[in-house]
Motif scaffolding. Structure first.
Motif, PDB file in Angstrom:
ATOM      1  N   THR A   1       0.529  -1.044  -0.426  1.00  0.00           N
ATOM      2  CA  THR A   1      -0.312   0.074  -0.020  1.00  0.00           C
ATOM      3  C   THR A   1       0.963   1.152  -0.125  1.00  0.00           C
ATOM      4  OG1 THR A   1      -0.927  -1.438   1.429  1.00  0.00           O
ATOM      5  CG2 THR A   1      -2.061   1.215   0.799  1.00  0.00           C
TER       6      THR A   1
ATOM      7  N   THR B   1      -2.866  -5.691  -5.650  1.00  0.00           N
ATOM      8  CA  THR B   1      -3.217  -4.120  -5.536  1.00  0.00           C
ATOM      9  C   THR B   1      -2.329  -3.051  -6.832  1.00  0.00           C
ATOM     10  OG1 THR B   1      -1.371  -5.388  -3.836  1.00  0.00           O
ATOM     11  CG2 THR B   1      -0.867  -3.036  -3.909  1.00  0.00           C
TER      12      THR B   1
ATOM     13  N   THR C   1      -6.357  -3.175  -7.489  1.00  0.00           N
ATOM     14  CA  THR C   1      -7.411  -2.324  -7.079  1.00  0.00           C
ATOM     15  C   THR C   1      -7.066  -0.758  -6.946  1.00  0.00           C
ATOM     16  OG1 THR C   1      -7.432  -4.320  -5.290  1.00  0.00           O
ATOM     17  CG2 THR C   1      -7.831  -2.496  -5.244  1.00  0.00           C
TER      18      THR C   1
ATOM     19  N   ILE D   1      -4.723 -12.385   4.498  1.00  0.00           N
ATOM     20  CA  ILE D   1      -5.176 -10.536   4.908  1.00  0.00           C
ATOM     21  C   ILE D   1      -6.085 -10.594   3.251  1.00  0.00           C
ATOM     22  CG2 ILE D   1      -3.336  -9.146   3.906  1.00  0.00           C
ATOM     23  CD1 ILE D   1      -1.058 -10.304   4.726  1.00  0.00           C
ATOM     24  N   ARG D   2      -6.968  -9.958   4.109  1.00  0.00           N
ATOM     25  CA  ARG D   2      -8.325  -9.370   3.254  1.00  0.00           C
ATOM     26  C   ARG D   2      -7.833  -8.320   1.967  1.00  0.00           C
ATOM     27  NH1 ARG D   2     -12.293  -9.712   1.554  1.00  0.00           N
ATOM     28  NH2 ARG D   2     -13.678  -7.739   1.123  1.00  0.00           N
ATOM     29  N   ALA D   3      -8.254  -8.517   0.781  1.00  0.00           N
ATOM     30  CA  ALA D   3      -8.123  -7.846  -0.345  1.00  0.00           C
ATOM     31  C   ALA D   3      -6.574  -8.116  -0.693  1.00  0.00           C
ATOM     32  CB  ALA D   3      -8.568  -6.119   0.036  1.00  0.00           C
TER      33      ALA D   3
ATOM     34  N   VAL E   1      -9.596 -14.962   9.330  1.00  0.00           N
ATOM     35  CA  VAL E   1      -9.499 -14.168   9.990  1.00  0.00           C
ATOM     36  C   VAL E   1      -8.317 -13.295   9.482  1.00  0.00           C
ATOM     37  CG1 VAL E   1      -8.170 -14.565  12.493  1.00  0.00           C
ATOM     38  CG2 VAL E   1      -9.865 -16.375  12.368  1.00  0.00           C
ATOM     39  N   TYR E   2      -8.406 -12.443   9.702  1.00  0.00           N
ATOM     40  CA  TYR E   2      -7.872 -11.420   8.559  1.00  0.00           C
ATOM     41  C   TYR E   2      -6.663 -11.006   9.593  1.00  0.00           C
ATOM     42  CZ  TYR E   2     -11.562 -11.667   5.000  1.00  0.00           C
ATOM     43  OH  TYR E   2     -12.893 -12.477   4.531  1.00  0.00           O
ATOM     44  N   PHE E   3      -5.423 -11.194   8.519  1.00  0.00           N
ATOM     45  CA  PHE E   3      -4.126 -10.202   9.253  1.00  0.00           C
ATOM     46  C   PHE E   3      -3.997  -9.220   8.869  1.00  0.00           C
ATOM     47  CE2 PHE E   3      -4.853 -13.880  12.117  1.00  0.00           C
ATOM     48  CZ  PHE E   3      -3.957 -14.020  12.984  1.00  0.00           C
ATOM     49  N   GLN E   4      -2.985  -8.462   8.844  1.00  0.00           N
ATOM     50  CA  GLN E   4      -1.851  -7.606   8.324  1.00  0.00           C
ATOM     51  C   GLN E   4      -0.792  -7.730   7.887  1.00  0.00           C
ATOM     52  OE1 GLN E   4      -2.822  -4.087   7.606  1.00  0.00           O
ATOM     53  NE2 GLN E   4      -5.452  -5.450   7.782  1.00  0.00           N
ATOM     54  N   LYS E   5      -0.353  -8.854   8.541  1.00  0.00           N
ATOM     55  CA  LYS E   5       1.613  -8.950   7.748  1.00  0.00           C
ATOM     56  C   LYS E   5       1.347 -10.865   7.634  1.00  0.00           C
ATOM     57  CE  LYS E   5       3.257  -5.194  10.170  1.00  0.00           C
ATOM     58  NZ  LYS E   5       4.469  -4.441  11.547  1.00  0.00           N
TER      59      LYS E   5
ATOM     60  N   LEU F   1     -14.232  -7.074  -4.906  1.00  0.00           N
ATOM     61  CA  LEU F   1     -13.131  -6.110  -4.665  1.00  0.00           C
ATOM     62  C   LEU F   1     -12.730  -5.383  -5.110  1.00  0.00           C
ATOM     63  CD1 LEU F   1     -10.217  -8.527  -3.423  1.00  0.00           C
ATOM     64  CD2 LEU F   1     -11.879  -7.466  -2.292  1.00  0.00           C
TER      65      LEU F   1
END
Lengths: 319, 260
Positions: free
Chosen positions: A65, A85, A88, A131-133, A158-162, A295
């Motif tokens: 991002t 990415t 999107t 990781i969502r999306a 279950v959503y994480f970021q890393k 998405l």
């Protein structure tokens, strides 16, 4: 009052400075620490940009991002990001185009060896970290559906970021599986606790993973610079494919973790490969998949994400 | 009159900022992907509210903030009082507190997952650790800041140690403590973003992180406006409580002004 006015004027000027066209030299390139970003590491350390007559600086940036945001602001002109990415960002109006591939494959589903999960159907009722999306999410949903599982009913996402947090959660039994990538998956197998249930290449052989993107104004105003970037990229990909042991050493040097032997194992052709070839159809297929998963806001046009002319010019020149 | 003027000035600044926010992207001075116009963000906020999503996310975050911050208050205030009153005990704790205080909430994420698993517990823990030490050091300072002459006078007049704490130290430290509680609440909202990076699928932090991954800057800003509004609302409630509890200060201030 004067101070307030001053702050307002300063804020306006700062905001107005964002996103303006930046000078091209030196060209700023943003990449992450990932196996399939290795062509940029090779081009950087071997001086391939200078070899093709380009002054360029490669920056390691912590998240995808942030790379897109820096591209949008004009701090970077070229970047390497996952294909999802890029799609999107372009779908939401970012003035970027996909100009080449950098890696294929490498993503899959990891479970604990002692989990008793030996097939995709065993995942029914289980918790899967993702990781969502992200590309890991898009390909996971596709794989679940391909194995007859409804992602919204049969499993709990279950959503994480890393990536690292998902590995920790799997290792400690907080989740039953994680959609993950190399070299993390091979590392878990080598450590003895992990088992790779499958790579997403089973559903989509050679699927695109990370791509090279460039700012629209660079493509319009300085196509020759984009061609120079791609010349160096093609040379670096060829170098990476020709010598996996060397490639693994370079990845370790930039990732500053893992050992070269492990990384070389994670570069095996059945797991992933670095590449520069790109087709409009495969990007359109990924965009269509993302649209079906909700998405993207509108049904994508096949040509809106890519600009293949510079790569075609480079490959034509090589002939 | 003075309050009205202050509110009017605040309103003028806010209106000026909103006009700038709306016009900069519309005039093409700022990339609308980086800063969408205010009207688009407001539209997104309304659509999120109408779909019911915003309420669900807000309730989830509010619950975590109240739980994490409530636990931090429950632990930090009594401990801060104890350490503030006992210098040797504070000397024992000082090094550990100074060592842990600079750690930012995201630094606790790996441990939060290992210790508390997934779901609300790690998120509440991150809000707890993000606010606890600030509350603790603030409480110690508030207790230490109480005029020693008041304590000595109470003791001389035969007040017990416990009575001195309850009747002298607590009321004297209360103005500073209530300000600290208000500041801490703002800090708890700042921790929400880090807290909701961990395995949750509801919450304003989650909404903003997901929107950022999807390059929905309008949703990110709508989430920020919601966090700001909730923070403002809770702060307003705390100010009401503060006003009630510190009514005696009005008399004291009037007395001090008459002496001046």
């Amino acid at each position: 009052m004067a101070r307030t006015l001053g702050i307002l004027i300063l804020s306006v000027l700062l905001l107005a400075a964002c996103g303006r066209a930046q000078p091209v030299a030196p060209l700023q390139i943003g990449v992450r620490t990932a196996n399939d970003h290795v062509p940029f590491y090779i081009a950087d350390r071997e001086g391939l940009y200078r070899q093709v007559g380009l002054e360029a600086k490669v920056h390691l940036i912590p998240s995808n991002t942030e790379i897109v945001e820096a591209l949008q602001r004009g701090d970077l002109q070229v970047g390497a990001i996952p294909v999802t990415t890029a799609i999107t960002a372009i779908d939401h109006g970012a003035d970027l185009r996909i100009i080449a591939m950098t890696g294929r494959g490498s993503d899959g589903l990891l479970v604990r060896r002692d989990s008793g999960i030996t097939s995709w159907t065993d995942l029914k009722g289980k918790r899967i970290a993702t990781i969502r999306a992200s590309i890991l999410d898009v390909l996971l949903l596709q794989a679940l559906e391909a194995h007859g599982l409804d992602p919204s009913r049969d499993v709990s996402l279950v959503y994480f970021q890393k990536l690292g947090d998902m590995i920790s959660a799997l290792k400690t039994g907080q989740v039953d599986a994680t959609s993950n990538t190399e070299p993390f998956m091979t590392d878990a197998v080598r450590q003895g606790w992990g088992q790779i249930l499958g790579y997403y290449t089973e559903q989509w052989p050679d699927h695109p993973c990370c791509v090279v993107v460039a700012r629209g104004d660079l493509l319009r105003e300085h196509p020759e610079t984009v061609e120079q970037v791609l010349k160096a990229h093609v040379l670096a990909v060829e170098r990476a494919c020709a010598d996996p042991a060397y490639t693994a050493r370079v990845i370790v040097e930039y990732l500053q973790s893992f050992d070269p032997e492990l990384v070389e194992a994670s570069l095996a052709p059945e797991k992933m490969r670095v590449d520069y070839h790109l087709t409009q159809e495969e990007i359109a297929r990924m965009a269509e998949l993302m649209y079906r998963q909700g998405l993207l806001e509108h049904r994508p046009e096949e040509t809106e994400f890519t600009d293949l002319r510079p790569l075609e010019q480079v490959l034509e020149g090589q002939k | 009159m003075r309050l009205r003027l202050a509110r009017w000035r605040g309103g003028v600044l806010l209106a000026g900022l909103l006009v700038c926010w709306e016009s900069l992207p519309r005039l093409g001075w700022v990339d609308p992907i980086l800063l969408p116009p205010f009207s688009r963000v407001a539209g997104r906020l309304i659509s999120l509210a109408l779909s019911g999503d915003l309420v669900q996310h807000a309730v989830a975050s509010l619950g975590r903030v109240l739980a994490g911050y409530g636990l931090a208050l429950a632990a930090a205030l009594p401990l801060g009082f104890f350490l503030g009153l006992s210098e040797p005990a504070e000397q024992y704790a000082r090094l550990a507190v100074q060592l842990l205080r600079p750690l930012s909430p995201p630094a606790w994420i790996p441990l939060a997952i290992l210790w508390f698993g997934i779901g609300n517990a790690p998120a509440i823990f991150i809000i707890f650790v993000g606010t606890f030490l600030t509350l603790l050091t603030g409480t110690i300072a508030a207790v230490r800041g109480v005029d020693r002459r008041l304590v000595q006078a109470a003791r001389t007049l035969g007040c017990s140690r416990r009575g001195t704490v309850v009747r002298v130290v607590l009321p004297a430290a209360l103005p500073e403590l209530l300000t600290l509680i208000r500041l801490g609440l703002g800090l708890a909202w700042m921790c929400v973003m880090a807290a909701e990076m961990v395995a949750v699928s509801r919450g304003l932090g989650f909404l903003m992180l997901e929107a950022r991954n999807l390059f929905r800057t309008d949703t990110v800003l709508a989430g920020m406006l919601t966090v700001g509004s909730l923070g403002l609302l809770l702060d307003g409630l705390l100010r009401l409580v503060q006003g009630r509890l510190l009514r005696w200060q009005v008399g004291r201030k009037a007395y001090e002004m008459s002496r001046d």
